[in-house]
Design a protein around this motif. Structure first.
Motif, mmCIF file in Angstrom:
data_model
loop_
_atom_site.group_PDB
_atom_site.id
_atom_site.type_symbol
_atom_site.label_atom_id
_atom_site.label_comp_id
_atom_site.label_asym_id
_atom_site.label_seq_id
_atom_site.Cartn_x
_atom_site.Cartn_y
_atom_site.Cartn_z
ATOM 1 N N ARG A 1 6.195 -1.284 4.952
ATOM 2 C CA ARG A 1 7.340 -2.248 4.493
ATOM 3 C C ARG A 1 7.896 -1.946 3.164
ATOM 4 O O ARG A 1 9.200 -2.035 2.904
ATOM 5 N N MET A 2 7.110 -1.478 2.151
ATOM 6 C CA MET A 2 7.679 -1.131 0.795
ATOM 7 C C MET A 2 8.236 0.082 0.704
ATOM 8 O O MET A 2 9.377 0.268 0.209
ATOM 9 N N THR A 3 8.011 0.913 1.617
ATOM 10 C CA THR A 3 8.476 2.222 1.705
ATOM 11 C C THR A 3 10.016 2.030 2.378
ATOM 12 O O THR A 3 10.961 2.693 1.943
ATOM 13 N N GLU A 4 10.023 1.276 3.216
ATOM 14 C CA GLU A 4 11.340 0.908 4.114
ATOM 15 C C GLU A 4 12.161 0.412 2.840
ATOM 16 O O GLU A 4 13.491 0.670 3.021
ATOM 17 N N LEU A 5 11.815 -0.633 2.351
ATOM 18 C CA LEU A 5 12.500 -1.252 1.371
ATOM 19 C C LEU A 5 13.088 -0.394 0.200
ATOM 20 O O LEU A 5 14.423 -0.412 -0.244
ATOM 21 N N GLU A 6 12.021 0.908 -0.218
ATOM 22 C CA GLU A 6 12.656 1.700 -1.150
ATOM 23 C C GLU A 6 13.747 2.492 -0.632
ATOM 24 O O GLU A 6 14.798 3.005 -1.362
ATOM 25 N N ASP A 7 13.733 2.830 0.821
ATOM 26 C CA ASP A 7 14.572 3.579 1.363
ATOM 27 C C ASP A 7 16.106 2.788 1.403
ATOM 28 O O ASP A 7 17.027 3.426 1.149
ATOM 29 N N GLN B 1 -5.624 -2.844 7.378
ATOM 30 C CA GLN B 1 -4.487 -2.540 8.363
ATOM 31 C C GLN B 1 -3.240 -3.288 7.723
ATOM 32 O O GLN B 1 -2.097 -2.914 7.882
ATOM 33 N N GLU B 2 -3.573 -4.554 7.012
ATOM 34 C CA GLU B 2 -2.491 -5.320 6.569
ATOM 35 C C GLU B 2 -1.747 -4.605 5.189
ATOM 36 O O GLU B 2 -0.837 -4.613 5.294
ATOM 37 N N ILE B 3 -2.866 -3.857 4.669
ATOM 38 C CA ILE B 3 -2.355 -2.878 3.503
ATOM 39 C C ILE B 3 -1.392 -1.987 3.843
ATOM 40 O O ILE B 3 -0.144 -1.540 3.427
#
Length: 121
Positions: A98-104, A90-92
């Motif tokens: 979060r990483m996808t949001e940062l890429e966007d 779940q943490e992963i």
């Protein structure tokens, strides 16, 4: 092959514990002549307590499981480990979101910078 090796390891452990216990008993018998019988009684109580804790605890259960040839199967421990794995997954998953949001956001910032550099002479 692994089962055979685990049985050998378990037997070596049991024989080692037995040898250490016999060595301690020999030491206690030698001490009877020097310090008296009270020392031996205290030593025997200590050895009995330690042996009981050792063989009744997780070490004893692991040795018994190795002698039987199976893996130590403790349902409670397995369910705890499964819950821990599920928490980590779940943490992963949250970190991936979060990483996808940062890429966007980075893509958006790059587009803004590209637009700004194209409009400025």
């Amino acid at each position: 092959m692994g089962s055979r090796l685990s049985k050998v390891i378990a037997m070596v452990m049991v024989l080692g514990i037995t040898a250490m216990t016999l060595g301690f008993f020999a030491f206690l018998v030698d001490e009877v002549g020097r310090n008296g019988f009270e020392f031996v009684v205290a030593g025997l109580v200590g050895v009995a307590g330690f042996g009981w804790l050792l063989l009744r605890g997780p070490v004893g259960k692991a040795i018994a499981a190795m002698l039987e040839g199976g893996a130590p199967a403790d349902d409670a421990m397995l369910s705890i480990r499964m819950a821990d794995i599920e928490d980590r997954l779940q943490e992963i998953s949250l970190e991936t979101q979060r990483m996808t949001e940062l890429e966007d956001r980075l893509d958006f910032a790059e587009r803004l910078l590209t637009r700004h550099s194209e409009t400025t002479p």
